[in-house]
Design a protein around this motif. Structure first.
Motif, mmCIF file in Angstrom:
data_model
loop_
_atom_site.group_PDB
_atom_site.id
_atom_site.type_symbol
_atom_site.label_atom_id
_atom_site.label_comp_id
_atom_site.label_asym_id
_atom_site.label_seq_id
_atom_site.Cartn_x
_atom_site.Cartn_y
_atom_site.Cartn_z
ATOM 1 N N PHE A 1 0.809 -1.210 0.000
ATOM 2 C CA PHE A 1 0.000 0.000 0.000
ATOM 3 C C PHE A 1 0.849 1.270 0.000
ATOM 4 N N GLY A 2 2.073 1.206 0.499
ATOM 5 C CA GLY A 2 2.911 2.399 0.573
ATOM 6 C C GLY A 2 3.855 2.588 -0.596
ATOM 7 N N MET A 3 4.031 1.562 -1.411
ATOM 8 C CA MET A 3 4.983 1.645 -2.515
ATOM 9 C C MET A 3 4.633 2.717 -3.553
ATOM 10 N N PRO A 4 3.357 2.904 -3.948
ATOM 11 C CA PRO A 4 3.071 3.931 -4.959
ATOM 12 C C PRO A 4 3.499 5.338 -4.536
ATOM 13 N N MET A 5 3.137 5.764 -3.329
ATOM 14 C CA MET A 5 3.507 7.107 -2.868
ATOM 15 C C MET A 5 5.013 7.243 -2.707
ATOM 16 N N THR A 6 5.664 6.225 -2.144
ATOM 17 C CA THR A 6 7.108 6.278 -1.960
ATOM 18 C C THR A 6 7.836 6.398 -3.297
ATOM 19 N N THR A 7 7.439 5.593 -4.272
ATOM 20 C CA THR A 7 8.063 5.649 -5.596
ATOM 21 C C THR A 7 7.791 6.982 -6.277
ATOM 22 N N PHE A 8 6.594 7.499 -6.112
ATOM 23 C CA PHE A 8 6.234 8.780 -6.720
ATOM 24 C C PHE A 8 7.117 9.908 -6.186
ATOM 25 N N MET A 9 7.356 9.944 -4.878
ATOM 26 C CA MET A 9 8.183 10.990 -4.281
ATOM 27 C C MET A 9 9.640 10.852 -4.712
ATOM 28 N N TYR A 10 10.155 9.625 -4.729
ATOM 29 C CA TYR A 10 11.524 9.404 -5.189
ATOM 30 C C TYR A 10 11.668 9.754 -6.669
ATOM 31 N N HIS A 11 10.669 9.432 -7.460
ATOM 32 C CA HIS A 11 10.710 9.640 -8.902
ATOM 33 C C HIS A 11 10.914 11.115 -9.236
ATOM 34 N N GLY A 12 10.148 11.999 -8.596
ATOM 35 C CA GLY A 12 10.275 13.429 -8.863
ATOM 36 C C GLY A 12 11.608 13.992 -8.425
ATOM 37 N N PHE A 13 12.128 13.516 -7.296
ATOM 38 C CA PHE A 13 13.403 14.018 -6.786
ATOM 39 C C PHE A 13 14.578 13.525 -7.632
ATOM 40 N N MET A 14 14.517 12.276 -8.076
ATOM 41 C CA MET A 14 15.645 11.674 -8.782
ATOM 42 C C MET A 14 15.868 12.281 -10.164
ATOM 43 N N LYS A 15 14.834 12.888 -10.733
ATOM 44 C CA LYS A 15 14.998 13.510 -12.047
ATOM 45 C C LYS A 15 15.990 14.667 -12.007
ATOM 46 N N GLY A 16 16.158 15.289 -10.846
ATOM 47 C CA GLY A 16 17.060 16.431 -10.746
ATOM 48 C C GLY A 16 18.485 16.077 -10.407
ATOM 49 N N ILE A 17 18.781 14.805 -10.227
ATOM 50 C CA ILE A 17 20.150 14.387 -9.897
ATOM 51 C C ILE A 17 20.951 14.214 -11.186
ATOM 52 N N SER A 18 22.123 14.819 -11.220
ATOM 53 C CA SER A 18 22.974 14.768 -12.417
ATOM 54 C C SER A 18 23.448 13.343 -12.695
ATOM 55 N N ARG A 19 23.583 13.033 -13.980
ATOM 56 C CA ARG A 19 24.009 11.699 -14.398
ATOM 57 C C ARG A 19 25.520 11.588 -14.603
ATOM 58 N N GLU A 20 26.240 12.706 -14.544
ATOM 59 C CA GLU A 20 27.662 12.681 -14.893
ATOM 60 C C GLU A 20 28.462 11.727 -13.997
ATOM 61 N N MET A 21 28.225 11.799 -12.674
ATOM 62 C CA MET A 21 28.981 10.937 -11.763
ATOM 63 C C MET A 21 28.666 9.469 -12.008
ATOM 64 N N GLU A 22 27.387 9.170 -12.287
ATOM 65 C CA GLU A 22 27.010 7.787 -12.572
ATOM 66 C C GLU A 22 27.698 7.285 -13.832
ATOM 67 N N GLU A 23 27.689 8.107 -14.872
ATOM 68 C CA GLU A 23 28.300 7.701 -16.139
ATOM 69 C C GLU A 23 29.798 7.481 -15.978
ATOM 70 N N ALA A 24 30.446 8.353 -15.183
ATOM 71 C CA ALA A 24 31.888 8.179 -14.949
ATOM 72 C C ALA A 24 32.157 6.881 -14.190
ATOM 73 N N ALA A 25 31.323 6.577 -13.208
ATOM 74 C CA ALA A 25 31.499 5.343 -12.441
ATOM 75 C C ALA A 25 31.258 4.113 -13.305
ATOM 76 N N LEU A 26 30.257 4.174 -14.180
ATOM 77 C CA LEU A 26 29.964 3.037 -15.056
ATOM 78 C C LEU A 26 31.089 2.813 -16.056
ATOM 79 N N ILE A 27 31.683 3.901 -16.539
ATOM 80 C CA ILE A 27 32.819 3.780 -17.474
ATOM 81 C C ILE A 27 34.011 3.117 -16.791
ATOM 82 N N ASP A 28 34.188 3.424 -15.492
ATOM 83 C CA ASP A 28 35.296 2.830 -14.738
ATOM 84 C C ASP A 28 35.034 1.380 -14.351
#
Length: 275
Positions: A148-175
């Motif tokens: 019952f709590g997963m929809p609201m939790t995912t919705f809140m994380y979803h909106g926040f995560m869109k603003g996180i830059s991908r550069e660090m992730e891409e650099a880590a994946l390349i390494d």
């Protein structure tokens, strides 16, 4: 001009103070009556106690088996939070970062699930899970809270995560970093503000929830604080001091948690809105 502004400010402060007194008065009355014997409450419930006494709290703690119900509530709340945070964060990461065709469908289904009221699911819920033997179990209740709590939790994380830059992730994946390690070591630490907000919202919901535990938990030993308080009030209606003491005991833990984490709530909400 300065005088008029000062007068307006004083008027606003006066009404804000009145509103504060109006909101705190019921809690103050509950507290002072919990510290008085029954005779003093009947004579004048608005008066301060002649002598402070914790007898009502001691008796309420023993009668309610408050230590047991507190552990039940803490167990259910803690494990529900862990599952919601872990799986909600990972699901939102998949929906935002991975370009699957089904992602939009999954997210839409989650949003639609938030609209469905739990009351409309009560009868089939009890019928189906009762036949499966999943009632009267704290572990089953944790599983239900996760659903019952997963929809609201995912919705809140979803909106926040869109603003996180991908550069660090891409650099880590390349390494050579894996997606799993990249998420927990790089992405998840940046989700701290919204994670704290989600924790507060879900803790207040699960800790104070009455309806779902009343359907699932039947035996006395498995009751949560709201359930135990409800049955206690029904049995000790005439003992007003005990009833007030039980009420104070039931709300005190979540108030302490809220006061400890309240600074993070505004930060999480504001960051989520900006992002």
């Amino acid at each position: 001009m300065m005088t008029q502004r000062r007068i307006n400010s004083l008027i606003k402060q006066f009404f804000a103070f009145l509103f504060l007194v109006f909101m705190l008065l019921p809690f103050f009355l509950v507290l002072i009556n919990a510290l008085k014997p029954r005779i003093e409450i009947i004579k004048n419930p608005m008066a301060l106690p002649h002598a402070l006494s914790l007898a009502n709290f001691t008796k309420a703690w023993v009668t309610m088996k408050f230590g047991t119900v507190l552990m039940n509530t803490a167990y259910i709340t803690a494990f529900s939070q862990i599952l919601l945070i872990v799986f909600g964060a990972m699901l939102s990461y998949m929906l935002v970062r991975w370009d699957f065709k089904a992602n939009k469908i999954i997210f839409t289904v989650l949003i639609c699930a938030m609209i469905i009221p739990f009351q409309s699911l009560m009868i089939p819920f009890v019928s189906i899970f009762g036949k499966l033997g999943l009632m009267n179990s704290r572990t089953a209740l944790i599983f239900f809270y996760m659903g019952f709590g997963m929809p609201m939790t995912t919705f809140m994380y979803h909106g926040f995560m869109k603003g996180i830059s991908r550069e660090m992730e891409e650099a880590a994946l390349i390494d050579g970093c894996s997606h799993f390690y990249c998420f927990w070591k790089i992405v998840f630490p940046n989700l701290k503000p919204i994670t704290t907000t989600i924790l507060i919202v879900n803790i207040l919901w699960i800790w104070n929830d009455f309806l779902l535990p009343s359907l699932v938990l039947i035996k006395d030993k498995n009751r949560t604080i709201p359930l135990s308080t409800f049955y206690f009030f029904g049995e000790y209606t005439a003992e007003l001091g005990l009833a007030m003491a039980a009420l104070i005991l039931s709300v005190l833990p979540v108030v302490v948690i809220y006061l400890f984490l309240q600074k993070q709530i505004v930060t999480g909400v504001m960051d989520g809105a900006i992002k």
